[in-house]
Design a protein around this motif. Structure first.
Motif, mmCIF file in Angstrom:
data_model
loop_
_atom_site.group_PDB
_atom_site.id
_atom_site.type_symbol
_atom_site.label_atom_id
_atom_site.label_comp_id
_atom_site.label_asym_id
_atom_site.label_seq_id
_atom_site.Cartn_x
_atom_site.Cartn_y
_atom_site.Cartn_z
ATOM 1 N N ILE A 1 10.129 -2.474 2.681
ATOM 2 C CA ILE A 1 8.814 -2.310 2.074
ATOM 3 C C ILE A 1 8.864 -1.136 1.104
ATOM 4 C CG2 ILE A 1 7.978 -0.881 4.001
ATOM 5 C CD1 ILE A 1 5.206 -2.227 3.533
ATOM 6 N N ALA A 2 8.208 -1.295 -0.048
ATOM 7 C CA ALA A 2 8.230 -0.254 -1.079
ATOM 8 C C ALA A 2 6.805 0.173 -1.411
ATOM 9 C CB ALA A 2 8.931 -0.773 -2.336
ATOM 10 N N PHE A 3 6.658 1.427 -1.799
ATOM 11 C CA PHE A 3 5.351 1.986 -2.129
ATOM 12 C C PHE A 3 5.385 2.644 -3.505
ATOM 13 C CE2 PHE A 3 5.587 2.083 2.504
ATOM 14 C CZ PHE A 3 4.358 1.542 2.877
ATOM 15 N N VAL A 4 4.381 2.327 -4.322
ATOM 16 C CA VAL A 4 4.084 3.127 -5.507
ATOM 17 C C VAL A 4 3.016 4.118 -5.067
ATOM 18 C CG1 VAL A 4 3.297 3.137 -7.896
ATOM 19 C CG2 VAL A 4 4.597 1.182 -7.024
ATOM 20 N N MET A 5 3.414 5.360 -4.887
ATOM 21 C CA MET A 5 2.529 6.371 -4.284
ATOM 22 C C MET A 5 1.590 6.928 -5.356
ATOM 23 S SD MET A 5 5.255 8.329 -1.774
ATOM 24 C CE MET A 5 6.207 9.024 -3.130
ATOM 25 N N ASP A 6 0.582 6.135 -5.710
ATOM 26 C CA ASP A 6 -0.276 6.449 -6.844
ATOM 27 C C ASP A 6 -1.605 7.046 -6.385
ATOM 28 O OD1 ASP A 6 -0.891 6.566 -9.548
ATOM 29 O OD2 ASP A 6 -1.813 4.580 -9.557
ATOM 30 N N GLY A 7 -2.138 7.944 -7.211
ATOM 31 C CA GLY A 7 -3.473 8.487 -6.959
ATOM 32 C C GLY A 7 -3.504 9.940 -6.537
ATOM 33 N N ASN A 8 -2.356 10.611 -6.526
ATOM 34 C CA ASN A 8 -2.347 12.016 -6.099
ATOM 35 C C ASN A 8 -3.221 12.895 -6.998
ATOM 36 O OD1 ASN A 8 -0.534 11.351 -4.095
ATOM 37 N ND2 ASN A 8 1.264 12.086 -5.197
ATOM 38 N N ARG B 1 23.284 0.582 -2.502
ATOM 39 C CA ARG B 1 23.150 1.589 -1.443
ATOM 40 C C ARG B 1 22.770 0.968 -0.103
ATOM 41 N NH1 ARG B 1 22.532 6.520 -4.242
ATOM 42 N NH2 ARG B 1 22.812 7.611 -2.270
ATOM 43 N N GLY B 2 22.878 -0.361 0.009
ATOM 44 C CA GLY B 2 22.721 -1.010 1.311
ATOM 45 C C GLY B 2 21.345 -1.511 1.665
ATOM 46 N N SER B 3 20.409 -1.549 0.709
ATOM 47 C CA SER B 3 19.047 -1.995 1.020
ATOM 48 C C SER B 3 18.955 -3.515 1.084
ATOM 49 C CB SER B 3 18.066 -1.481 -0.039
ATOM 50 O OG SER B 3 18.102 -0.075 -0.111
ATOM 51 N N PRO B 4 18.189 -4.062 2.040
ATOM 52 C CA PRO B 4 17.969 -5.509 2.098
ATOM 53 C C PRO B 4 16.991 -5.942 1.011
ATOM 54 C CG PRO B 4 16.695 -4.401 3.800
ATOM 55 C CD PRO B 4 17.525 -3.339 3.141
ATOM 56 N N PRO B 5 16.819 -7.252 0.806
ATOM 57 C CA PRO B 5 15.845 -7.745 -0.180
ATOM 58 C C PRO B 5 14.444 -7.184 0.108
ATOM 59 C CG PRO B 5 17.264 -9.532 0.535
ATOM 60 C CD PRO B 5 17.585 -8.371 1.415
ATOM 61 N N LEU B 6 13.664 -7.026 -0.960
ATOM 62 C CA LEU B 6 12.340 -6.422 -0.852
ATOM 63 C C LEU B 6 11.314 -7.449 -0.376
ATOM 64 C CD1 LEU B 6 10.539 -3.937 -1.346
ATOM 65 C CD2 LEU B 6 10.284 -4.718 -3.723
ATOM 66 N N ASP B 7 10.619 -7.158 0.714
ATOM 67 C CA ASP B 7 9.617 -8.060 1.280
ATOM 68 C C ASP B 7 8.205 -7.779 0.766
ATOM 69 O OD1 ASP B 7 11.323 -9.555 3.132
ATOM 70 O OD2 ASP B 7 11.532 -7.643 4.171
ATOM 71 N N ILE B 8 7.842 -6.501 0.703
ATOM 72 C CA ILE B 8 6.480 -6.120 0.313
ATOM 73 C C ILE B 8 6.548 -4.934 -0.645
ATOM 74 C CG2 ILE B 8 4.197 -5.377 1.104
ATOM 75 C CD1 ILE B 8 4.881 -6.391 3.879
ATOM 76 N N LEU B 9 5.736 -5.000 -1.706
ATOM 77 C CA LEU B 9 5.553 -3.843 -2.583
ATOM 78 C C LEU B 9 4.075 -3.486 -2.579
ATOM 79 C CD1 LEU B 9 7.205 -3.038 -5.945
ATOM 80 C CD2 LEU B 9 4.734 -2.806 -5.728
ATOM 81 N N VAL B 10 3.757 -2.232 -2.264
ATOM 82 C CA VAL B 10 2.373 -1.762 -2.152
ATOM 83 C C VAL B 10 2.115 -0.711 -3.220
ATOM 84 C CG1 VAL B 10 0.660 -0.649 -0.669
ATOM 85 C CG2 VAL B 10 2.419 -2.128 0.350
ATOM 86 N N ARG B 11 1.020 -0.888 -3.957
ATOM 87 C CA ARG B 11 0.587 0.175 -4.866
ATOM 88 C C ARG B 11 -0.800 0.640 -4.461
ATOM 89 N NH1 ARG B 11 1.439 1.335 -11.147
ATOM 90 N NH2 ARG B 11 0.130 3.182 -11.256
ATOM 91 N N THR B 12 -0.940 1.934 -4.297
ATOM 92 C CA THR B 12 -2.229 2.515 -3.917
ATOM 93 C C THR B 12 -3.029 2.898 -5.164
ATOM 94 O OG1 THR B 12 -1.187 4.703 -3.754
ATOM 95 C CG2 THR B 12 -1.319 3.408 -1.734
ATOM 96 N N SER B 13 -4.280 3.308 -4.941
ATOM 97 C CA SER B 13 -5.194 3.886 -5.937
ATOM 98 C C SER B 13 -5.978 2.860 -6.730
ATOM 99 C CB SER B 13 -4.473 4.828 -6.917
ATOM 100 O OG SER B 13 -3.933 4.120 -8.030
ATOM 101 N N GLY B 14 -5.771 1.558 -6.492
ATOM 102 C CA GLY B 14 -6.553 0.538 -7.179
ATOM 103 C C GLY B 14 -5.984 0.064 -8.502
ATOM 104 N N VAL B 15 -4.969 0.731 -9.014
ATOM 105 C CA VAL B 15 -4.332 0.311 -10.266
ATOM 106 C C VAL B 15 -3.455 -0.907 -9.985
ATOM 107 C CG1 VAL B 15 -2.731 0.986 -12.096
ATOM 108 C CG2 VAL B 15 -4.377 2.640 -11.202
ATOM 109 N N GLN B 16 -3.591 -1.945 -10.795
ATOM 110 C CA GLN B 16 -2.878 -3.194 -10.530
ATOM 111 C C GLN B 16 -1.817 -3.440 -11.601
ATOM 112 O OE1 GLN B 16 -5.382 -6.530 -9.591
ATOM 113 N NE2 GLN B 16 -6.686 -5.348 -8.224
ATOM 114 N N ARG B 17 -0.770 -2.645 -11.545
ATOM 115 C CA ARG B 17 0.407 -2.855 -12.387
ATOM 116 C C ARG B 17 1.615 -2.280 -11.654
ATOM 117 N NH1 ARG B 17 -2.461 1.225 -15.298
ATOM 118 N NH2 ARG B 17 -1.373 3.239 -15.263
#
Length: 268
Positions: free
Chosen positions: A35-42, A204-220
């Motif tokens: 799972i990946a996160f775009v840590m947006d909104g700081n 670097r050994g990561s499996p395929p990406l299942d979920i990508l989450v972006r916070t703060s309401g921005v949709q890109r």
């Protein structure tokens, strides 16, 4: 005062126990491996609370620690976070310098004995153009990666400084150079699979990406993991600013993932 502290202690214990039960229930269903996160909104969080921008970024690292704990409790094998874009170097010098200082501090904190990575056996990967970072931050990167190198139970990818276009360009260049060096017919060597092997997360050994989450309401996607999320990745947008993001923002995302997995299994 003593009574209040006692009640607060009891309340904290009840909340912690309830969270453990919730995570155990979620972990009983299909669990994403990456799972990946775009840590947006700081910055917007800081402005909305009349705080300095640097404090918003600092509280964002606290949120990362908390959500990483949640993911590891659920046995999610790999977590990737977008910490700093190559384009972010264009921000005001004061903000960039403060971010670099915070990054050095938190990298050294993450790899300290007794921290979350040590407790769960997490290997830390820094994904991106490390050579663009200040020398002191580069040293912290090397120390953090070396300290966690032998951990093999889970992976934390911190993407800094990173853009997906740069990652893909580098992977293509490396594939071409490898083919030329061994004089291999490009029609047979230059394939999607060969490029994928050289994508930084895969390498670097990561499996395929299942979920990508972006916070703060921005949709890109903002040039993040574009190669990785082009197939079978569920993309989720949440209005919550990253420093406020926690378990109860995460639960609907996991439930939606599990619902879709179950639906596929039933229809398949």
């Amino acid at each position: 005062m003593v009574v209040r502290r006692g009640l607060q202690w009891i309340y904290n214990k009840i909340v912690a126990k309830a969270q453990q039960c919730i995570l155990a229930v979620l972990a009983a269903g299909p669990v994403p491996q990456h799972i990946a996160f775009v840590m947006d909104g700081n910055r917007r969080y800081a402005r909305s609370h009349n705080k300095k921008i640097q404090q918003g970024h600092s509280e964002g690292f606290v949120a990362l620690h908390k959500i990483l704990d949640v993911c590891l409790h659920m046995n999610i094998h790999c977590v990737s976070v977008y910490a700093f874009s190559i384009e972010n170097f264009k921000r005001p010098r004061e903000e960039v310098d403060a971010l670099m200082a915070l990054m050095e501090e938190k990298l050294l904190e993450l790899c300290s004995k007794g921290d979350l990575l040590d407790e769960y056996g997490v290997r830390l990967n820094i994904i991106g153009r490390v050579e663009l970072l200040p020398k002191n931050v580069q040293r912290a990167v090397r120390k953090a990666e070396k300290t966690t190198r032998h951990n093999n139970r889970a992976i934390l990818n911190i993407c800094v400084p990173y853009t997906s276009r740069d990652e893909m360009t580098t992977a293509v260049e490396e594939t071409v150079r490898a083919g030329l060096a061994f004089r291999i017919d490009p029609d047979t060597f230059f394939t999607k699979e060969e490029v994928d092997r050289r994508i930084m997360t895969t390498a670097r050994g990561s499996p395929p990406l299942d979920i990508l989450v972006r916070t703060s309401g921005v949709q890109r996607l903002s040039d993040y993991l574009l190669w990785q999320c082009c197939e079978n990745t569920q993309i989720q947008f949440t209005p919550t600013y990253w420093p406020n993001f926690g378990l109860f923002d995460f639960i609907p995302i996991i439930l939606d993932y599990q619902r879709k997995i179950w639906s596929r299994r039933i229809s398949g």
